[in-house]
Design a protein around this motif. Sequence first.
Motif, PDB file in Angstrom:
ATOM      1  N   ALA A 105     138.935  93.908 -87.355  1.00 19.79           N
ATOM      2  CA  ALA A 105     139.451  93.414 -88.243  1.00 19.79           C
ATOM      3  C   ALA A 105     138.825  91.470 -87.723  1.00 19.79           C
ATOM      4  O   ALA A 105     139.233  90.792 -88.725  1.00 19.79           O
ATOM      5  CB  ALA A 105     140.779  93.388 -87.795  1.00 19.79           C
ATOM      6  N   ARG A 106     138.946  91.068 -87.008  1.00 21.97           N
ATOM      7  CA  ARG A 106     138.720  89.890 -86.539  1.00 21.97           C
ATOM      8  C   ARG A 106     137.236  89.586 -87.221  1.00 21.97           C
ATOM      9  O   ARG A 106     136.821  88.730 -87.993  1.00 21.97           O
ATOM     10  CB  ARG A 106     138.655  90.058 -85.505  1.00 21.97           C
TER      11      ARG A 106
ATOM     12  N   ASP B 278     149.795  91.753 -82.575  1.00 24.44           N
ATOM     13  CA  ASP B 278     148.606  92.301 -82.622  1.00 24.44           C
ATOM     14  C   ASP B 278     148.398  92.380 -84.113  1.00 24.44           C
ATOM     15  O   ASP B 278     148.937  92.596 -84.649  1.00 24.44           O
ATOM     16  CB  ASP B 278     149.105  93.863 -82.594  1.00 24.44           C
ATOM     17  N   THR B 279     147.882  91.064 -84.809  1.00 20.97           N
ATOM     18  CA  THR B 279     147.471  90.837 -86.244  1.00 20.97           C
ATOM     19  C   THR B 279     146.473  91.972 -87.304  1.00 20.97           C
ATOM     20  O   THR B 279     146.116  91.987 -88.057  1.00 20.97           O
ATOM     21  CB  THR B 279     146.915  89.654 -86.900  1.00 20.97           C
ATOM     22  N   THR B 280     146.250  92.988 -86.412  1.00 22.28           N
ATOM     23  CA  THR B 280     144.621  94.051 -86.895  1.00 22.28           C
ATOM     24  C   THR B 280     145.908  94.498 -88.465  1.00 22.28           C
ATOM     25  O   THR B 280     145.311  94.250 -89.172  1.00 22.28           O
ATOM     26  CB  THR B 280     144.440  95.175 -86.300  1.00 22.28           C
TER      27      THR B 280
ATOM     28  N   ALA C 205     143.082  91.815 -82.143  1.00 20.68           N
ATOM     29  CA  ALA C 205     143.066  92.003 -83.295  1.00 20.68           C
ATOM     30  C   ALA C 205     142.231  93.300 -83.170  1.00 20.68           C
ATOM     31  O   ALA C 205     141.910  92.375 -82.015  1.00 20.68           O
ATOM     32  CB  ALA C 205     142.772  91.649 -84.405  1.00 20.68           C
ATOM     33  N   SER C 206     142.238  93.661 -83.515  1.00 19.31           N
ATOM     34  CA  SER C 206     140.326  94.677 -83.136  1.00 19.31           C
ATOM     35  C   SER C 206     139.459  94.044 -83.637  1.00 19.31           C
ATOM     36  O   SER C 206     139.336  92.654 -84.101  1.00 19.31           O
ATOM     37  CB  SER C 206     140.765  95.909 -84.268  1.00 19.31           C
TER      38      SER C 206
ATOM     39  N   THR D 262     141.392  85.782 -84.898  1.00 20.50           N
ATOM     40  CA  THR D 262     142.979  86.981 -85.166  1.00 20.50           C
ATOM     41  C   THR D 262     144.031  86.016 -85.821  1.00 20.50           C
ATOM     42  O   THR D 262     144.705  86.147 -86.466  1.00 20.50           O
ATOM     43  CB  THR D 262     143.673  86.839 -83.542  1.00 20.50           C
TER      44      THR D 262
END
Length: 228
Positions: A158-159, A204-206, A154-155, A19
């Motif tokens: 993405a991670r 949320d860092t996505t 994050a999704s 993340t």
Amino acid sequence: MENGAAQPVIVAIDGPSGTGKSSTSKAVAAQLGLSYLDTGAQYRAITWWMVTNGIDIEDPTAIAAVAGKPEILSGTDPAAPTITVDGVDVAGPIRTQEVTAKVSAVSAVPEVRARITELQRSLAASTEQGIVVEGRDIGTTVLPDADLKIFLTASPEARAARRSGELKGADVQSTREALIKRDAADSSRKTSPLAKADDAVEVDTTELTLAQVIECVVTLVEEKQAAK
């Protein structure tokens, strides 16, 4: 507000792997002149020690019996965080696949968590200017009274992409499966599972760049410092 006048602030940053937790925590600490602690590295360090000393990772009783033996020291300078076990620099060895595969099992042993939690609390208590502590159970278990709690998400896609970028040459699909497996292990363990504290701010860092995540967290910390 001048940093010199700022009250010491304890920041807990939790969330699963990939993340941007470590990069964000280090950068925020450096920017604000705070100490930094990577609690995952401490769990990796004790896991490395267990593996090196031939302790059976499948046997929680064997792990518990020696949890107090290794001396783990964490340097908290965000520009150059260090970690040693019994005087040996383990910053490199703790990042191997072997340690990564075994850290969840070792971390789940209550005696290991008690030992490492105690280390983390004493480091946080001894900080003069404040500290950013990153991990999986900081806001819930280790430092429930932290001034600011942040939970990064994050999704899985993405991670996995980020993590496989870090693990040179790792393929995204197998990385994604490993991440999901580790999340499941860490979220379902009885002792201090990976969980978001009720009073944590979720980020949320996505869709965000690392710079945007850092900026967001710095702003949250500065608001907290100004309010103290």
